[in-house]
Write an enzyme that holds these catalytic residues in place. Structure first.
Site, mmCIF file in Angstrom:
data_model
loop_
_atom_site.group_PDB
_atom_site.id
_atom_site.type_symbol
_atom_site.label_atom_id
_atom_site.label_comp_id
_atom_site.label_asym_id
_atom_site.label_seq_id
_atom_site.Cartn_x
_atom_site.Cartn_y
_atom_site.Cartn_z
ATOM 1 C CE1 TYR A 96 -76.066 106.734 7.374
ATOM 2 C CE2 TYR A 96 -78.018 107.313 8.650
ATOM 3 C CZ TYR A 96 -76.753 106.760 8.572
ATOM 4 O OH TYR A 96 -76.162 106.216 9.700
ATOM 5 C CB THR B 28 -69.148 109.032 2.257
ATOM 6 O OG1 THR B 28 -69.812 110.284 2.344
ATOM 7 C CG2 THR B 28 -68.248 108.977 1.054
ATOM 8 N NE ARG C 296 -72.104 111.698 15.597
ATOM 9 C CZ ARG C 296 -73.272 111.977 16.182
ATOM 10 N NH1 ARG C 296 -73.322 112.154 17.480
ATOM 11 N NH2 ARG C 296 -74.385 112.103 15.476
ATOM 12 C CE LYS C 297 -75.368 109.463 20.132
ATOM 13 N NZ LYS C 297 -76.468 110.312 20.630
ATOM 14 N N GLY C 298 -74.445 106.504 13.889
ATOM 15 C CA GLY C 298 -75.090 105.835 12.763
ATOM 16 C C GLY C 298 -76.599 105.713 12.932
ATOM 17 C CG HIS D 133 -67.266 114.848 -0.182
ATOM 18 N ND1 HIS D 133 -68.193 113.882 0.110
ATOM 19 C CD2 HIS D 133 -66.316 114.756 0.799
ATOM 20 C CE1 HIS D 133 -67.821 113.238 1.214
ATOM 21 N NE2 HIS D 133 -66.686 113.745 1.642
ATOM 22 C CD1 TRP E 65 -73.298 100.856 5.094
ATOM 23 C CD2 TRP E 65 -74.916 102.355 5.550
ATOM 24 N NE1 TRP E 65 -74.440 100.163 5.418
ATOM 25 C CE2 TRP E 65 -75.442 101.056 5.710
ATOM 26 C CE3 TRP E 65 -75.743 103.447 5.791
ATOM 27 C CZ2 TRP E 65 -76.769 100.838 6.088
ATOM 28 C CZ3 TRP E 65 -77.056 103.227 6.184
ATOM 29 C CH2 TRP E 65 -77.561 101.942 6.327
#
Ligand SMILES: Nc1ncnc2c1ncn2[C@@H]1O[C@H](COP(=O)(O)OS(=O)(=O)O)[C@@H](OP(=O)(O)O)[C@H]1O
Length: 362
Positions: A246, A94, A312-314, A157, A96
């Site tokens: 994604y 979201t 976080r990590k992506g 959402h 991004w």
């Protein structure tokens, strides 16, 4: 030009200094007893991930405060033909997608390569506000959005079936949707839940979260209904709903960004492409860039949640670090059953993260 300022929710103004979950519990008690009890009392409920309960409202699971906000949004929001809606499954990209869409649609006002772009100063959620967390977050908060500069960009959402007719039927509002493979979405959601809980509450064990997730009990879930609702609409009305994943953005974000721009009737010109506009937007919105911005290290969004927890990590495939073979088997089965015949599938990028033997996937 200063970034568009949206009316803030009462809770985020009043709640500075308090932990998000404490605020939510307060609102839940106060507002529920006064305004919402009748609506919610008869709804099926299950244990929540970070609030006591999730309720099944219009076929999807959500928190009481969200039900209140969503019903206000459904009643009052007036869409315009030029509106753009970023609709997403929570924790699927979201932040991004909001950044990419904002930078693309507003590129004639804010050069993506400039040193004073709004995304350098504001988190994407503050530039592209959620209906249910920001704009309609309390009953008194029915904002006048008619004067916002067009195209207005909003986020939600809420599942497709619960969007108001004003968006779905009465206007040419365009919807850009993103979801993510459920394995990574689950892990991201579980981490986020435990990050934003008050220090005094116990962690939600991954096993418990996973059982709820596989039953569909997760914010705005079941995840399969959420995805299939937008998926089917994107097939029936490809000019209305653009369906993104994604993983596809991670694989080739330039290509996906051009698809978004084309869909939103603002394709990049040859001259823009030659001047590197696409690359500038991609760089501005990249995980590496956004995570390191001061505003995203220190600021807050929505109900006083810390921006830093959004980054976080992506990565694709982090789930392999948390799933046992039996979890892999169970979620695979759920997905096979729910997505069967729909044409919707997800690549788990297994080969790039771990050998299949290690996870137990056949
Ligand atoms: N710019 C950019 N590029 C790539 N990936 C990004 C980006 N920004 C956020 N993320 C990752 O997306 C996950 C958060 O999902 P959402 O943004 O949908 O969260 S939310 O629903 O808005 O709360 C979360 O994924 P995980 O790292 O797997 O938890 C974020 O790290």
């Amino acid at each position: 030009m200063a970034p568009t300022q949206f009316p803030k929710s009462k809770t985020s103004d009043d709640g500075i200094g308090k932990e998000a979950n404490e605020i939510e519990l307060e609102i839940e008690e106060e507002q529920l007893s006064q305004e919402c009890k009748k609506l919610i009392l008869n709804l099926p409920r299950e244990k929540g991930w970070r609030t006591p309960y999730l309720y099944l409202y219009q076929g999807f699971w959500c928190q009481p405060t969200e039900i209140l906000a969503i019903s206000t949004f459904q009643k009052h929001f007036q869409a315009k033909d030029t509106d753009v809606l970023i609709a997403t499954v929570p924790k699927s990209g979201t932040t991004w997608l909001k950044a990419l869409t904002f930078a693309t649609l507003k590129r004639n006002y804010y050069s993506p390569a400039s040193g004073n772009h709004p995304l350098l100063e504001s988190n994407p959620h503050n530039l592209v506000p959620f209906f249910e967390y920001t704009l309609y977050s309390t009953k008194e908060n029915v904002p006048d959005l008619s004067d916002l500069s067009e195209p207005r960009i909003f986020g939600t959402h809420v599942p497709f079936a619960s969007l108001p007719n004003s968006i779905v039927k009465d206007t040419k509002t365009k919807i850009v949707y993103i979801c993510r493979n459920p394995f990574d979405t689950f892990v991201s959601s579980w981490f986020f839940t435990n990050k934003i809980k008050p220090a005094s509450s116990p962690e939600l064990p991954i096993e418990e979260a996973f059982d709820l997730y596989c039953k569909g009990v997760v914010g705005y879930g079941p995840f399969w209904d959420h995805m299939l609702g937008y998926w089917k609409e994107s097939i029936e009305r490809p000019n209305k709903v653009l369906f993104l994943k994604y993983e596809d953005l991670k694989e080739d974000v330039n290509l996906q960004l051009k698809r978004v721009a084309m869909f939103l009737d603002c394709p990049f010109t040859l001259e823009e492409e030659n001047c590197g506009v696409v690359e500038s937007i991609v760089k501005l919105c990249s995980f590496e860039n956004m995570k390191e911005l001061e505003v995203n290290k220190k600021g807050t969004f929505g109900r006083n949640f810390e921006n830093k927890f959004l980054f976080r990590k992506g990565e694709i495939g982090d789930w392999v670090n948390y799933f046992t073979p039996s979890m892999v088997e169970k979620l695979t089965k759920v997905m096979e059953e729910k997505f069967c015949g729909s044409g919707l599938s997800f690549r788990l990028h297994l080969d790039s993260v771990v050998s299949k033997a290690e996870t137990g996937i056949k």
